[in-house]
Scaffold this motif. Structure first.
Motif, PDB file in Angstrom:
ATOM      1  N   TYR A 188     -42.289 -34.996  12.525  1.00 40.10           N
ATOM      2  CA  TYR A 188     -41.068 -35.421  11.841  1.00 40.10           C
ATOM      3  C   TYR A 188     -40.165 -34.213  11.690  1.00 40.10           C
ATOM      4  O   TYR A 188     -40.638 -33.097  11.500  1.00 40.10           O
TER       5      TYR A 188
ATOM      6  N   TRP B  50     -36.998 -32.477   9.530  1.00 36.29           N
ATOM      7  CA  TRP B  50     -36.131 -32.470   8.352  1.00 36.29           C
ATOM      8  C   TRP B  50     -34.807 -31.890   8.807  1.00 36.29           C
ATOM      9  O   TRP B  50     -34.763 -30.856   9.451  1.00 36.29           O
TER      10      TRP B  50
ATOM     11  N   ARG C 211     -30.509 -31.318   7.602  1.00 35.44           N
ATOM     12  CA  ARG C 211     -29.426 -31.471   6.634  1.00 35.44           C
ATOM     13  C   ARG C 211     -28.258 -32.151   7.322  1.00 35.44           C
ATOM     14  O   ARG C 211     -27.997 -31.944   8.510  1.00 35.44           O
TER      15      ARG C 211
ATOM     16  N   TRP D 291     -29.425 -35.262   3.326  1.00 35.41           N
ATOM     17  CA  TRP D 291     -30.388 -34.783   4.307  1.00 35.41           C
ATOM     18  C   TRP D 291     -31.307 -35.930   4.658  1.00 35.41           C
ATOM     19  O   TRP D 291     -31.264 -36.986   4.034  1.00 35.41           O
ATOM     20  N   SER D 292     -32.115 -35.757   5.688  1.00 32.40           N
ATOM     21  CA  SER D 292     -32.956 -36.860   6.139  1.00 32.40           C
ATOM     22  C   SER D 292     -34.233 -36.358   6.809  1.00 32.40           C
ATOM     23  O   SER D 292     -34.337 -35.195   7.187  1.00 32.40           O
ATOM     24  N   ILE D 293     -35.167 -37.264   6.929  1.00 24.72           N
ATOM     25  CA  ILE D 293     -36.384 -37.063   7.713  1.00 24.72           C
ATOM     26  C   ILE D 293     -36.261 -37.987   8.917  1.00 24.72           C
ATOM     27  O   ILE D 293     -35.989 -39.178   8.771  1.00 24.72           O
TER      28      ILE D 293
ATOM     29  N   THR E  47     -42.234 -34.501   0.922  1.00 23.44           N
ATOM     30  CA  THR E  47     -41.984 -33.371   1.817  1.00 23.44           C
ATOM     31  C   THR E  47     -40.482 -33.134   1.983  1.00 23.44           C
ATOM     32  O   THR E  47     -40.025 -31.985   1.974  1.00 23.44           O
ATOM     33  N   GLY E  48     -39.700 -34.193   2.114  1.00 19.72           N
ATOM     34  CA  GLY E  48     -38.252 -34.048   2.234  1.00 19.72           C
ATOM     35  C   GLY E  48     -37.635 -33.384   1.016  1.00 19.72           C
ATOM     36  O   GLY E  48     -36.756 -32.528   1.142  1.00 19.72           O
TER      37      GLY E  48
ATOM     38  N   ARG F   2     -35.933 -29.412   0.902  1.00 16.08           N
ATOM     39  CA  ARG F   2     -34.588 -29.214   0.338  1.00 16.08           C
ATOM     40  C   ARG F   2     -34.618 -28.174  -0.774  1.00 16.08           C
ATOM     41  O   ARG F   2     -33.817 -27.250  -0.802  1.00 16.08           O
TER      42      ARG F   2
END
Length: 166
Positions: A91, A93, A95, A103-105, A149-150, A154
Motif C-alpha cells: 500500500y 501513503w 499526500r 492524504w490517502s492510502i 497506519t495512515g 501523517r
C-alpha cells in the motif's frame, strides 16, 4: 466497520481519539520523548516500532498476536511512504497537498496509476487542535490496521517537519 470515522487531536496532546459518531472506537498514543506509537481501532491493537537514527524504519507489530511483526513502513523522503505487509500486500501513503490537509492510502503503486484509493483522510485545524474524517473507500479485511497506519505516517511527517523547523 463504518465507512466514515472522525479523529481528534487536542492541542499539546500526544494522543489521537478516533470516533464513530459519538462513540470512541480507537486511538493512538505516543509517550513523551519516545518515537514509538501504540494504537487501537475496533479491537485491533497494533504497535509502531520506530528504529534508526537518521533514516527511520517502522515495524508494525500485532499486539494481539504476541507482538508479531505484520508489516513495515518504508519512507520515501518527505513525499510518501510504502506499507509492506508480511502477506505480500503493498500500500502507498500519499499526500494530496503540501499542507497535508488531505492524504490517502492507495492499494498497489500510486505512481503508475495502477493502484486505487482505499482510505481517504482529511484534516481541519481548529485554533490549536486538529480533527478530520477518515473515509473507507474500499472495504478490506485489514482496514483497521491500514487506517491507523495512515494516521501514524501523517503524524510522523508532521513531527519531522516541526523538528526540521527548529
Amino acid at each position: 466497520m463504518e465507512k466514515q470515522l472522525h479523529w481528534v487531536k487536542e492541542a499539546f496532546s500526544r494522543s489521537i481519539v478516533i470516533m464513530d459518531g459519538e462513540k470512541v472506537v480507537g486511538g493512538m498514543h505516543r509517550d513523551l520523548l519516545v518515537r514509538d506509537v501504540d494504537a487501537h481501532l475496533n479491537g485491533v491493537h497494533i504497535f509502531f516500532d520506530v528504529a534508526g537514527f537518521l533514516v527511520h524504519s517502522v515495524n508494525i507489530h500485532d499486539k494481539d498476536a504476541g507482538d508479531k511483526i505484520i508489516g513495515r513502513i518504508e519512507f520515501e523522503g518527505f513525499n510518501g511512504a510504502v506499507v509492506r505487509l508480511e502477506t505480500g500486500e503493498k500500500y502507498t501513503w500519499q499526500r494530496e497537498n503540501f499542507m497535508m490537509h488531505e492524504w490517502s492510502i492507495v492499494a498497489g503503486n500510486a505512481e503508475s496509476k495502477t493502484g486505487h484509493e482505499i482510505i481517504h483522510y482529511d484534516r481541519t485545524r481548529l485554533f490549536l487542535a486538529d480533527e478530520g474524517t477518515i473515509e473507507l473507500v474500499s472495504a478490506l479485511p485489514n482496514a483497521e490496521m491500514l487506517i491507523l497506519t495512515g494516521l501514524f505516517v501523517r503524524n510522523y511527517f508532521l513531527r519531522r517537519r516541526k523538528i526540521a523547523a527548529t
